[in-house]
Design an enzyme around this catalytic site. Structure first.
Site, short mmCIF file in Angstrom:
data_model
loop_
_atom_site.label_atom_id
_atom_site.label_comp_id
_atom_site.label_asym_id
_atom_site.label_seq_id
_atom_site.Cartn_x
_atom_site.Cartn_y
_atom_site.Cartn_z
N LYS A 126 4.73 19.28 -46.57
CA LYS A 126 4.95 20.58 -47.22
C LYS A 126 5.04 20.32 -48.72
O LYS A 126 5.91 19.57 -49.17
CB LYS A 126 6.25 21.24 -46.73
CG LYS A 126 6.12 21.84 -45.34
CD LYS A 126 7.29 22.73 -45.00
CE LYS A 126 7.12 23.34 -43.60
NZ LYS A 126 8.25 24.18 -43.20
N ALA A 231 8.23 13.68 -39.73
CA ALA A 231 7.64 13.02 -38.57
C ALA A 231 7.26 14.10 -37.55
O ALA A 231 8.06 14.99 -37.25
CB ALA A 231 8.63 12.05 -37.95
N LEU A 232 6.03 14.02 -37.04
CA LEU A 232 5.61 15.01 -36.05
C LEU A 232 6.21 14.68 -34.70
O LEU A 232 6.37 13.50 -34.35
CB LEU A 232 4.07 15.04 -35.93
CG LEU A 232 3.31 15.75 -37.06
CD1 LEU A 232 1.85 15.96 -36.65
CD2 LEU A 232 3.91 17.09 -37.41
N LEU A 233 6.52 15.70 -33.93
CA LEU A 233 6.96 15.51 -32.55
C LEU A 233 5.75 15.16 -31.69
O LEU A 233 4.60 15.37 -32.11
CB LEU A 233 7.62 16.80 -32.04
CG LEU A 233 8.96 17.13 -32.70
CD1 LEU A 233 9.42 18.51 -32.29
CD2 LEU A 233 10.01 16.09 -32.34
N ASP A 299 15.75 32.68 -41.97
CA ASP A 299 14.42 32.80 -41.34
C ASP A 299 14.35 32.10 -39.97
O ASP A 299 13.37 31.44 -39.66
CB ASP A 299 13.38 32.19 -42.29
CG ASP A 299 11.94 32.44 -41.83
OD1 ASP A 299 11.68 33.53 -41.29
OD2 ASP A 299 11.10 31.55 -42.01
#
Length: 404
Positions: A126, A231-233, A299
């Site tokens: 991001k 870190a991506l799951l 959010d």
């Protein structure tokens, strides 16, 4: 170190239940090895596709890259253990591993990139959209706010300090837009959006529902850009996740209010609705509301769980970029689940009380945790001070419930 002392405290050493095979996200073949290709490249491949270059005496697990060890460690009770020796290595990988591919992540309202490393690990990038000392304008609706890279970093560390451990590891990183995005992307739509600004900086804007236009371009100095690397799951094809609509979701409308904002007895009907009518799901949701109140994140419309574990598991606290937007004002409505249900986990309450004491003050331990990040200082000082004020308000809310 206040942080080290905190993690040594008895409240941070309550054992998790014994993890059986059925409580693990993955059952791993202990004989499957990963090895470096003998060509000398630094790519990881399954041993079935290349000759094994293991030293004798090493277990197959030792050959796994850190991201794979992280995935294998996920279980019904936690995303990663309290004293996880992998965590510093995983954060270092996110900050330093060579980026070999950058493509835009599909979906979502704002620009995000998927970065791939030579060891097949991946991270969600991001980019920086707002400086540390900018506050979200008072007239902005929560759904039109920016997503902040530093909020993602701070949220991970705050979640760990609260002992929830439900946010995947995040590190800050300074990325070279030219070499690490533009020159290596295979994403044709993304590639079309690069340009050089009048100031001579490299910029791009991608494609998304909001803030993807020349007016909202992301520009380097001249091509260096800050961002968060999460870190991506595990891929959803390997570990299905279920998305749940939060009962305290906002209306996402400029004038309409949600039912929970109008009905003070709203929690009674939530308590009768599955999955909140049994187990600890409602208490986990209240944990999440406390985390969001401390960050000022309005959010939280959905949350996710790993499907394998059914309803008896933790909630994933994903997408925290809209936290830490304001420090000069608090948003009491975020605490609605706690105030309306008047329930909280005893362990959460005791830890919050501990973090309000001088030796373990929340702002101090978070400041210390964030000091190790490559983009330190991650939060402007007023945001850290706001955490102590908000923690006090959470404890006052619990006090009102106890008095009732």
């Amino acid at each position: 170190s206040k942080l080290a002392a905190l993690f040594e405290h008895p409240l941070y050493n309550i054992p998790v239940p014994e993890v059986t095979e059925k409580d693990k996200l993955f059952i791993v073949n202990p004989m499957e090895k990963f090895s470096l290709r003998s060509s000398g490249s630094d790519e990881w491949v399954s041993s079935s596709k290349a000759e094994t270059l293991l030293l004798t005496g090493k277990t197959a697990y030792d050959t796994y890259p850190t991201w794979l060890k992280f995935h294998i460690g996920i279980n019904r009770y936690e995303l990663y253990p309290r004293r996880d020796p992998l965590l510093p290595m995983l954060l270092r990988d996110l900050a330093t591993q060579r980026i070999i591919s950058s493509v835009q992540k599909s979906g979502g309202t704002q620009l995000k990139l998927i970065m791939t490393f030579p060891n097949y690990g991946q991270a969600l990038f991001k980019p920086m959209k707002q400086t540390r000392d900018q506050e979200t304008p008072i007239d902005f609706f929560y759904f039109s706010d920016f997503e902040r890279h530093n909020a993602e970093i701070a949220a991970f560390h705050l979640d760990r300090i609260l002992d929830f451990r439900r946010i995947p590891p995040v590190s800050g990183r300074l990325v070279n837009i030219t070499k690490e995005i533009r020159d290596i992307t295979t994403d044709k739509k993304l590639a079309k959006t690069f340009f050089i600004s009048p100031a001579g900086n490299v910029c791009f804007y991608g494609e998304c529902s909001y803030y993807c236009s020349t007016e909202h371009a992301l520009c380097g100095k001249p091509d260096r850009l800050e961002g968060s690397m999460a870190a991506l799951l595990p891929d959803k094809t390997l570990a299905k996740r279920r998305s749940w609509r939060s009962p305290w979701r906002r209306s996402y409308h400029k004038s309409k209010k949600a039912e929970w904002e109008l009905n003070p007895n709203y929690c009674a009907q939530v308590r009768e609705t599955p999955p909140y009518n049994r187990g600890h799901r409602l208490l986990d949701l209240i944990d999440m509301a406390i985390l969001d109140f401390l960050m000022g994140n309005m959010d939280r419309h959905h949350y996710e769980t790993f499907e394998k574990f059914g309803n008896d598991t933790f909630l994933l606290h994903l997408d925290n970029g809209r936290g830490f937007g304001t420090h000069s004002r608090d948003e009491p409505s975020i605490l609605a689940p706690l105030q309306q249900c008047c329930s909280i986990k005893k362990s959460t309450y005791l830890r919050l009380q501990l973090l309000a004491t001088q030796p373990y003050r929340l702002s101090d331990v978070l400041r210390e945790a964030l000091a190790a990040d490559p983009l330190a200082p991650v939060l402007a000082e007023p945001h850290l001070q706001a955490l102590d004020r908000r923690l006090g308000k959470v404890l006052v809310a619990v006090g009102h419930c106890l008095a009732r």
